[in-house]
Design a protein around this motif. Structure first.
Motif, PDB file in Angstrom:
ATOM      1  N   TYR A 166       0.497  -0.913  -0.303  1.00  0.00           N
ATOM      2  CA  TYR A 166      -0.043  -0.309   0.308  1.00  0.00           C
ATOM      3  C   TYR A 166       1.041   1.323  -0.111  1.00  0.00           C
ATOM      4  O   TYR A 166       1.670   1.281   0.534  1.00  0.00           O
ATOM      5  N   SER A 172      -5.242   7.704  -3.887  1.00  0.00           N
ATOM      6  CA  SER A 172      -6.175   8.489  -3.873  1.00  0.00           C
ATOM      7  C   SER A 172      -6.348   8.495  -5.414  1.00  0.00           C
ATOM      8  O   SER A 172      -7.486   8.411  -6.172  1.00  0.00           O
ATOM      9  N   LEU A 192      -7.520  -5.475  -2.654  1.00  0.00           N
ATOM     10  CA  LEU A 192      -8.130  -5.261  -1.813  1.00  0.00           C
ATOM     11  C   LEU A 192      -7.909  -5.451   0.162  1.00  0.00           C
ATOM     12  O   LEU A 192      -7.837  -4.210   0.943  1.00  0.00           O
ATOM     13  N   GLY A 195      -5.373  -2.837   1.354  1.00  0.00           N
ATOM     14  CA  GLY A 195      -5.639  -1.282   1.975  1.00  0.00           C
ATOM     15  C   GLY A 195      -6.546  -0.496   0.467  1.00  0.00           C
ATOM     16  O   GLY A 195      -6.961   0.979   0.470  1.00  0.00           O
ATOM     17  N   TRP A 196      -6.264  -1.094  -0.775  1.00  0.00           N
ATOM     18  CA  TRP A 196      -6.196  -0.263  -2.210  1.00  0.00           C
ATOM     19  C   TRP A 196      -7.679  -0.084  -2.003  1.00  0.00           C
ATOM     20  O   TRP A 196      -8.425  -1.310  -1.987  1.00  0.00           O
ATOM     21  N   ARG A 197      -8.494   0.604  -3.149  1.00  0.00           N
ATOM     22  CA  ARG A 197      -9.432   0.892  -3.165  1.00  0.00           C
ATOM     23  C   ARG A 197      -9.762   1.266  -4.570  1.00  0.00           C
ATOM     24  O   ARG A 197      -9.762   2.502  -5.124  1.00  0.00           O
TER      25      ARG A 197
END
Length: 220
Positions: A166, A172, A192, A195-197
């Protein structure tokens, strides 16, 4: 109390239905190539094929960034920088409300994988961004850029973006990940978990003149 709850639920249902009626689904692609790198054909043909033959709403051309050079005479823009020509064509092929032509580039680190960069008018200098750390520093300096992980299940790339380590400085801006296979799906879940969205997208990654015609599409 039950009557009140029923009324509230009825109102919520009505509001959701109204919002759904106002929304549309748009189909397109976020990853493709032309002769501006190791593909075939020219950008104008790619956008027209995706729009008129495949019936898509948006299409992105993301040629390999280290291969952009001067346009050939056959392209109609001989001697000019391909990166500049691509953006001019994308602007000309965009028709608000009907079709969006996106211009970008594909970055790579031979040991860590490939990523797409969209929505930036400048291209990363290859000599200064050839590894993951340098690329991330460049991205952080260009907050307008939109990033996506490409074909993460490719067996040639291990450990794939350092096992999707991450990176909050660019999180963002990193909004999607290509998911075309079971191996891709496993890496999507890893991203995911770390922590990646990111949203899963279908990516054609074509190198032929069949832009949009394989139905590896993304729905928005």
């Amino acid at each position: 109390m039950k009557k009140v709850i029923v009324i509230i639920l009825a109102l919520m249902t009505a509001v959701c239905a109204a919002r759904a009626a106002e929304m549309n689904v748009y189909y397109g692609g976020t990853h493709s190539h032309t002769s501006f790198s190791d593909g075939k054909g020219f950008p104008a043909d790619a956008y027209d094929t995706a729009r008129y033959k495949a019936g898509l709403d948006f299409w992105a051309i993301t040629d390999h960034y280290e291969q952009f050079g001067l346009a050939s005479p056959e392209s109609g823009a001989g001697g000019r920088k391909e990166w500049d020509v691509l953006h001019e064509i994308a602007l000309a092929k965009t028709e608000p409300g009907r079709f969006v032509a996106l211009a970008g580039f594909e970055w790579f680190d031979q040991s860590q994988g490939h990523m797409n960069v969209l929505d930036t008018t400048v291209i990363a200098p290859f000599g200064q961004t050839y590894n993951l750390d340098r690329f991330r520093k460049w991205i952080a300096k260009h907050p307008e850029a939109v990033i996506g992980f490409n074909h993460p299940g490719d067996p040639d790339f291990k450990p794939r973006f350092r096992m999707f380590e991450y990176h909050p400085e660019t999180a963002s801006q990193t909004v999607y990940i290509g998911v075309n296979s079971i191996n891709d799906l496993e890496n999507y879940f890893m991203a995911l978990d770390n922590g990646w969205r990111v949203a899963p997208v279908g990516e054609q990654d074509n190198h032929e003149t069949d832009w949009g015609n394989r139905k590896l599409w993304t729905g928005v």
